[in-house]
Every structure is written in C-alpha cells, then in structure tokens.
Design a protein around this motif. Structure first.
Motif, PDB file in Angstrom:
ATOM      1  N   VAL A 169       0.843  -1.205   0.000  1.00 20.85           N
ATOM      2  CA  VAL A 169       0.000   0.000   0.000  1.00 20.85           C
ATOM      3  C   VAL A 169       0.882   1.260   0.000  1.00 20.85           C
ATOM      4  O   VAL A 169       0.620   2.210  -0.746  1.00 20.85           O
ATOM      5  N   GLY A 172       2.258   1.721  -3.416  1.00 15.00           N
ATOM      6  CA  GLY A 172       1.180   2.148  -4.305  1.00 15.00           C
ATOM      7  C   GLY A 172       0.818   3.611  -4.091  1.00 15.00           C
ATOM      8  O   GLY A 172       0.650   4.365  -5.045  1.00 15.00           O
ATOM      9  N   LEU A 173       0.733   4.014  -2.831  1.00 18.30           N
ATOM     10  CA  LEU A 173       0.410   5.412  -2.524  1.00 18.30           C
ATOM     11  C   LEU A 173       1.481   6.349  -3.082  1.00 18.30           C
ATOM     12  O   LEU A 173       1.170   7.409  -3.627  1.00 18.30           O
ATOM     13  N   VAL A 175       3.338   5.955  -5.677  1.00 16.79           N
ATOM     14  CA  VAL A 175       3.152   6.099  -7.132  1.00 16.79           C
ATOM     15  C   VAL A 175       1.930   6.971  -7.424  1.00 16.79           C
ATOM     16  O   VAL A 175       1.969   7.844  -8.301  1.00 16.79           O
ATOM     17  N   MET A 176       0.862   6.768  -6.660  1.00 15.00           N
ATOM     18  CA  MET A 176      -0.363   7.532  -6.929  1.00 15.00           C
ATOM     19  C   MET A 176      -0.159   9.031  -6.630  1.00 15.00           C
ATOM     20  O   MET A 176      -0.746   9.874  -7.292  1.00 15.00           O
ATOM     21  N   MET A 181      -2.852  11.923  -7.754  1.00 17.60           N
ATOM     22  CA  MET A 181      -4.094  11.618  -7.035  1.00 17.60           C
ATOM     23  C   MET A 181      -4.348  12.696  -5.978  1.00 17.60           C
ATOM     24  O   MET A 181      -3.404  13.179  -5.341  1.00 17.60           O
ATOM     25  N   ASP A 185      -8.476  11.652  -2.042  1.00 11.72           N
ATOM     26  CA  ASP A 185      -8.501  10.256  -2.507  1.00 11.72           C
ATOM     27  C   ASP A 185      -7.374   9.435  -1.887  1.00 11.72           C
ATOM     28  O   ASP A 185      -7.537   8.244  -1.616  1.00 11.72           O
ATOM     29  N   LYS A 188      -8.593   8.372   1.292  1.00  9.05           N
ATOM     30  CA  LYS A 188      -9.599   7.310   1.121  1.00  9.05           C
ATOM     31  C   LYS A 188      -8.910   5.963   0.879  1.00  9.05           C
ATOM     32  O   LYS A 188      -9.373   4.933   1.363  1.00  9.05           O
ATOM     33  N   MET A 189      -7.812   5.988   0.125  1.00  4.32           N
ATOM     34  CA  MET A 189      -7.066   4.743  -0.117  1.00  4.32           C
ATOM     35  C   MET A 189      -6.547   4.181   1.213  1.00  4.32           C
ATOM     36  O   MET A 189      -6.614   2.992   1.469  1.00  4.32           O
ATOM     37  N   LEU A 192      -9.460   2.734   3.175  1.00  6.70           N
ATOM     38  CA  LEU A 192      -9.881   1.428   2.640  1.00  6.70           C
ATOM     39  C   LEU A 192      -8.907   0.344   3.078  1.00  6.70           C
ATOM     40  O   LEU A 192      -9.310  -0.741   3.499  1.00  6.70           O
ATOM     41  N   SER A 193      -7.615   0.650   2.984  1.00 16.00           N
ATOM     42  CA  SER A 193      -6.619  -0.370   3.347  1.00 16.00           C
ATOM     43  C   SER A 193      -6.710  -0.728   4.828  1.00 16.00           C
ATOM     44  O   SER A 193      -6.443  -1.873   5.217  1.00 16.00           O
ATOM     45  N   GLU A 195      -9.289  -1.175   6.453  1.00 14.05           N
ATOM     46  CA  GLU A 195     -10.357  -2.158   6.663  1.00 14.05           C
ATOM     47  C   GLU A 195      -9.785  -3.571   6.704  1.00 14.05           C
ATOM     48  O   GLU A 195     -10.315  -4.452   7.379  1.00 14.05           O
ATOM     49  N   VAL A 196      -8.696  -3.780   5.964  1.00 11.61           N
ATOM     50  CA  VAL A 196      -8.063  -5.102   5.969  1.00 11.61           C
ATOM     51  C   VAL A 196      -7.553  -5.413   7.376  1.00 11.61           C
ATOM     52  O   VAL A 196      -7.807  -6.498   7.922  1.00 11.61           O
TER      53      VAL A 196
ATOM     54  N   ARG B 114       8.936   2.643 -14.463  1.00  6.83           N
ATOM     55  CA  ARG B 114       9.127   3.922 -13.767  1.00  6.83           C
ATOM     56  C   ARG B 114      10.146   4.815 -14.480  1.00  6.83           C
ATOM     57  O   ARG B 114      10.008   6.022 -14.509  1.00  6.83           O
ATOM     58  N   ILE B 160     -14.043   4.657  -6.353  1.00  6.35           N
ATOM     59  CA  ILE B 160     -12.961   4.685  -5.370  1.00  6.35           C
ATOM     60  C   ILE B 160     -12.335   3.289  -5.219  1.00  6.35           C
ATOM     61  O   ILE B 160     -11.129   3.150  -5.000  1.00  6.35           O
ATOM     62  N   TYR B 164      -8.514   2.120  -5.725  1.00  4.49           N
ATOM     63  CA  TYR B 164      -7.828   1.282  -4.729  1.00  4.49           C
ATOM     64  C   TYR B 164      -7.092   0.122  -5.425  1.00  4.49           C
ATOM     65  O   TYR B 164      -5.920  -0.148  -5.126  1.00  4.49           O
ATOM     66  N   THR B 167      -4.073   1.357  -7.112  1.00  5.30           N
ATOM     67  CA  THR B 167      -3.028   1.645  -6.113  1.00  5.30           C
ATOM     68  C   THR B 167      -2.318   0.350  -5.697  1.00  5.30           C
ATOM     69  O   THR B 167      -1.085   0.300  -5.597  1.00  5.30           O
ATOM     70  N   VAL B 168      -3.118  -0.692  -5.461  1.00  5.14           N
ATOM     71  CA  VAL B 168      -2.530  -1.981  -5.062  1.00  5.14           C
ATOM     72  C   VAL B 168      -1.639  -2.515  -6.188  1.00  5.14           C
ATOM     73  O   VAL B 168      -0.522  -2.986  -5.944  1.00  5.14           O
ATOM     74  N   GLU B 170      -0.010  -0.885  -8.465  1.00  2.68           N
ATOM     75  CA  GLU B 170       1.247  -0.116  -8.499  1.00  2.68           C
ATOM     76  C   GLU B 170       2.183  -0.571  -7.384  1.00  2.68           C
ATOM     77  O   GLU B 170       3.391  -0.668  -7.564  1.00  2.68           O
ATOM     78  N   GLY B 171       1.601  -0.841  -6.210  1.00  5.69           N
ATOM     79  CA  GLY B 171       2.408  -1.307  -5.083  1.00  5.69           C
ATOM     80  C   GLY B 171       2.975  -2.695  -5.323  1.00  5.69           C
ATOM     81  O   GLY B 171       4.132  -2.970  -4.983  1.00  5.69           O
ATOM     82  N   LEU B 191      -5.088 -10.595   0.469  1.00  9.53           N
ATOM     83  CA  LEU B 191      -5.402  -9.676   1.575  1.00  9.53           C
ATOM     84  C   LEU B 191      -6.037  -8.390   1.050  1.00  9.53           C
ATOM     85  O   LEU B 191      -6.995  -7.879   1.617  1.00  9.53           O
ATOM     86  N   ASN B 194      -9.718  -8.252   0.373  1.00 10.17           N
ATOM     87  CA  ASN B 194     -10.578  -8.169   1.552  1.00 10.17           C
ATOM     88  C   ASN B 194     -11.422  -6.887   1.534  1.00 10.17           C
ATOM     89  O   ASN B 194     -12.578  -6.867   1.959  1.00 10.17           O
ATOM     90  N   VAL B 195     -10.832  -5.821   1.012  1.00  8.32           N
ATOM     91  CA  VAL B 195     -11.540  -4.534   0.938  1.00  8.32           C
ATOM     92  C   VAL B 195     -12.760  -4.649   0.025  1.00  8.32           C
ATOM     93  O   VAL B 195     -13.858  -4.177   0.360  1.00  8.32           O
TER      94      VAL B 195
END
Lengths: 205, 210
Positions: A169, A172-173, A175-176, A181, A185, A188-189, A192-193, A195-196, B114, B160, B164, B167-168, B170-171, B191, B194-195
C-alpha cells in the motif's frame, strides 16, 4: 569526516537536497557512465570542489542520495510508529504520515526522479545491494511492529503477510502521489486499506 | 508506416529485447547522450534495421512504453472479460499482473516502467504516449467496476474501489522489484481483496485458493 556525513541522520540542507535532485536528472540525461562530478556540480549550481569534498565518486554520491531518500522517510515513519502501542492506530498514523511526506516531496518537485535513480543503481552490484539493504531495513522496522502486536490479531501467523500488504500500500500510494491523485482520494485509499487490518483484529480490539 | 505499426511484423522476442536493452542503455549512457547505434549494439541488431522502425529515440521510447502497457493490459483485459463478477475479476487481474511481472524477471527482463515515466518528464512525445496509456489502463479497471456497480452495497463506491485496485497494482509492481516471492505477492493480493469483499452486497464464497 566521512563522505556521507552531510546527510547523516537524514538531515540535509535545502541546497543539498535540490542539488541531489538536479544530479539525478543529469544521470538520466547524460547517463551514469558518462556523468562526471563536474556535470553534477554544473547542474546543481555547486562547485566541483564542493561535491568532491562530500563525495569521492559518483557511486558514493548515488549511495548517499539513496540513503538520504530512505533515511528521511524511515526516520519520520519510525518516530510515528513508536508513538502508538496498538497496531491499528500505529498503522493508521504511519499511513497518513507517509501520504503527507510523499506529497511534500511531490509539491517540492523533488524525488520525482528517484525511481530512475533506483533503476540506475540496480545496474551496479554494490549500489544494488545498498538499495536492498536500505529498503529491507525500513521494512523490517515496520514488520517488527506487526510481530510485536500479533497478539491483537485473530491469527498470529497473518502478522507478516499484513506487514507485506501495507508495504504494498505504501509503494502504491507513493506512485499515486506522483500520478497526481488528490489529497482526499489518497486518504480514502489509506482508509480502505485499514479495513483489511480491522478485519484481522480480534473482536476485543 | 509508423513505428507503432511496425511492431506486429517483427518477432516479439526481438522487439522485447530491444525495448529492454534500450532502457539499460538510457540508464548507463543517458537518454540525451546515447545514440541509436548504442542501442542497436546493446540489443544485438543492425542500426539501420532499428532506425528504419524507430527513426528517433523519442519514437523508440514511446513504442517501448506502449509495448509494456499493451503486454500487461491485454492479459488483464482478457481476465476482466472472462470473469463476470467483480471479486473474481479483480482476483484474476491481480494474479495475472503478478504473473506477468515474474515472467518478465524470469526471462531476464527488467521492470523499468518507472524510468520510462521519468523520461516522459523530459520528452513530450513520450509524455503524450504515457498519458494515453496510463489513462487507458486505469479506464479498464474503472469500466469493470462500473459494470459491476450493482454488486456493491453502495454503488457509488465503484470509482474509489477502482482507484484502490490501481493503487494496489502499483504497489505490487514495486514489491516484485524489491525481490518478494511470487507466493508472498499472491498472499498480499488476497489480503487486498478483503476490501472489495467487505463492500459486496452478498459477500463471496470461500474461493481463496492462492
């Protein structure tokens, strides 16, 4: 005085920070093989003597730039992590801090080219090892928080996988942020994460 | 004939070798300083053959970037088409993405997207290609979520959740580069799903096989 002293502990003057970013651009345009300390000095508006005083070679310069980039992030994140004894608030705080740090660098126009720097160092055996060590070091600290708090989880064995998920995450953040982004948002990402993690905590938490 | 049109006529392995080697040449010799001859030499092809297809570095770089995006998005497009429900579609997408990353590494190729993107900051031709490709890639995921909106407790979450998943993805790319194993990445993908699971009206059957 060690050649790496100017960035020891992640502290760096704004001038040197800008110089480092300009130098990565030189590597991208002139190439790692071709770039000289003189090219780097010209691009960064410093003197060759100044750079040579701090960095004996361009490899040392790259190693220093990497250490600066990671130390700056990880030191701040570690201190945030240490403020929270429970896992959920710790991860939440680190996510938000990470977003703020990434956005600061994005807004300042620095660190945009660090992916290129990382790809450059991958082509050099010693620098590649240095990069991995830095990333693993940062990751280990974060992972250890999950291990320390595994008692808060339904299944203790999920601690490591959850740490890897949050590392994903973070990447990913990062890069976003560079993709532009919005601040809203990004948060919000992060939510959401979370919640896991929430779904993996024991009910009592 | 444009550089883009020439791709399907040439052996894919040869084209991919050129695209992989050109990034390494850019990194070592510099995007500005290197010549098409340097790239041809590194890729083991004739300079004239290369220049006939890609008259400039900008066109070569834009074509390479396009190649990488098409490689990933064509696989993912087929996964999205095969799986009707959003959970299964995203699970398949994440797994397919991980597999393509590892296939790249296992065939000796680098994960250099990248650097291409960084080059786009200094080359407008590459920037235009990158923006179109990135928009197209994100649109695929968004379109699937829009189509499956009715599966969500709150249909307004579609956009959204698409962000998400992007984003995942990219990660995941970065963690594969860091050297994590395929199994670890599959576990992370599960994992992350799960969202989506918690946002579905009716939940999901236990389908996590890894």
């Amino acid at each position: 005085m060690s050649s790496l002293d100017p960035i020891h502990g992640g502290e760096l003057s704004p001038e040197l920070e800008t110089a480092l970013d300009s130098c990565v651009k030189v590597f991208m345009l002139q190439g790692f093989e071709h770039a000289t300390l003189e090219d780097l000095a010209n691009a960064s508006g410093t003197s060759k003597d100044f750079l040579e005083e701090h960095f004996a070679t361009k490899e040392q310069f790259c190693a220093a730039a990497l250490r600066w980039y990671f130390t700056k992030f990880y030191r701040q994140l570690r201190s945030v992590l240490a403020l929270h004894s429970e896992l959920y608030p710790a991860v939440e705080a680190v996510l938000y801090e990470f977003i703020e740090l990434s956005r600061e660098q994005y807004t300042a126009g620095t660190a945009l080219r660090f992916h290129t720097l990382m790809d450059i160092v991958e082509l050099d055996e010693e620098l590649s090892a240095e990069l991995r060590a830095l990333k693993v070091e940062g990751m280990d600290h974060f992972t250890s928080k999950f291990t320390q708090c595994k008692g808060e989880l339904h299944d203790h064995e999920e601690a490591l996988a959850l740490a890897q998920y949050y590392a994903t995450v973070f990447e990913g953040l990062s890069v976003m942020v560079q993709h532009g982004m919005s601040h809203n948002d990004l948060y919000k990402m992060a939510s959401l994460s979370l919640e896991v993690l929430s779904n993996h905590l024991r009910k009592a938490n | 004939m444009t550089a883009r049109d020439s791709i399907p006529d040439d052996p894919p392995e040869k084209v991919e070798e050129i695209f992989d080697k050109c990034v390494r040449v850019f990194l070592l010799k510099g995007y500005k300083s290197c010549t098409m001859d340097d790239i041809a030499q590194a890729a083991g092809c004739e300079p004239d053959w290369l220049k006939e297809r890609y008259p400039t570095k900008s066109e070569l770089t834009a074509a390479a970037l396009r190649w990488y995006y098409i490689k990933y998005s064509s696989n993912i497009r087929s996964e999205l088409a095969i799986h009707q429900d959003i959970y299964a579609a995203m699970e398949a997408t994440l797994f397919a993405f991980i597999d393509i990353c590892f296939d790249q590494l296992e065939t000796g190729r680098g994960l250099f997207v990248r650097t291409f993107i960084d080059i786009s900051n200094v080359d407008d031709t590459v920037l235009q290609a990158y923006q179109e490709l990135q928009d197209g890639w994100e649109a695929q995921i968004l379109e699937k979520f829009s189509l499956c909106r009715s599966e969500l407790k709150n249909p307004e979450d579609a956009e959204i959740l698409a962000c998400y998943v992007i984003t995942v993805i990219e990660g995941l790319y970065e963690l594969v580069k860091l050297g994590k194993s395929r199994e670890v990445m599959y576990k992370v993908a599960i994992l992350s799903l799960n969202v989506i699971e918690t946002k579905l009206k009716y939940g999901q059957p236990d389908r996590h096989s890894g």
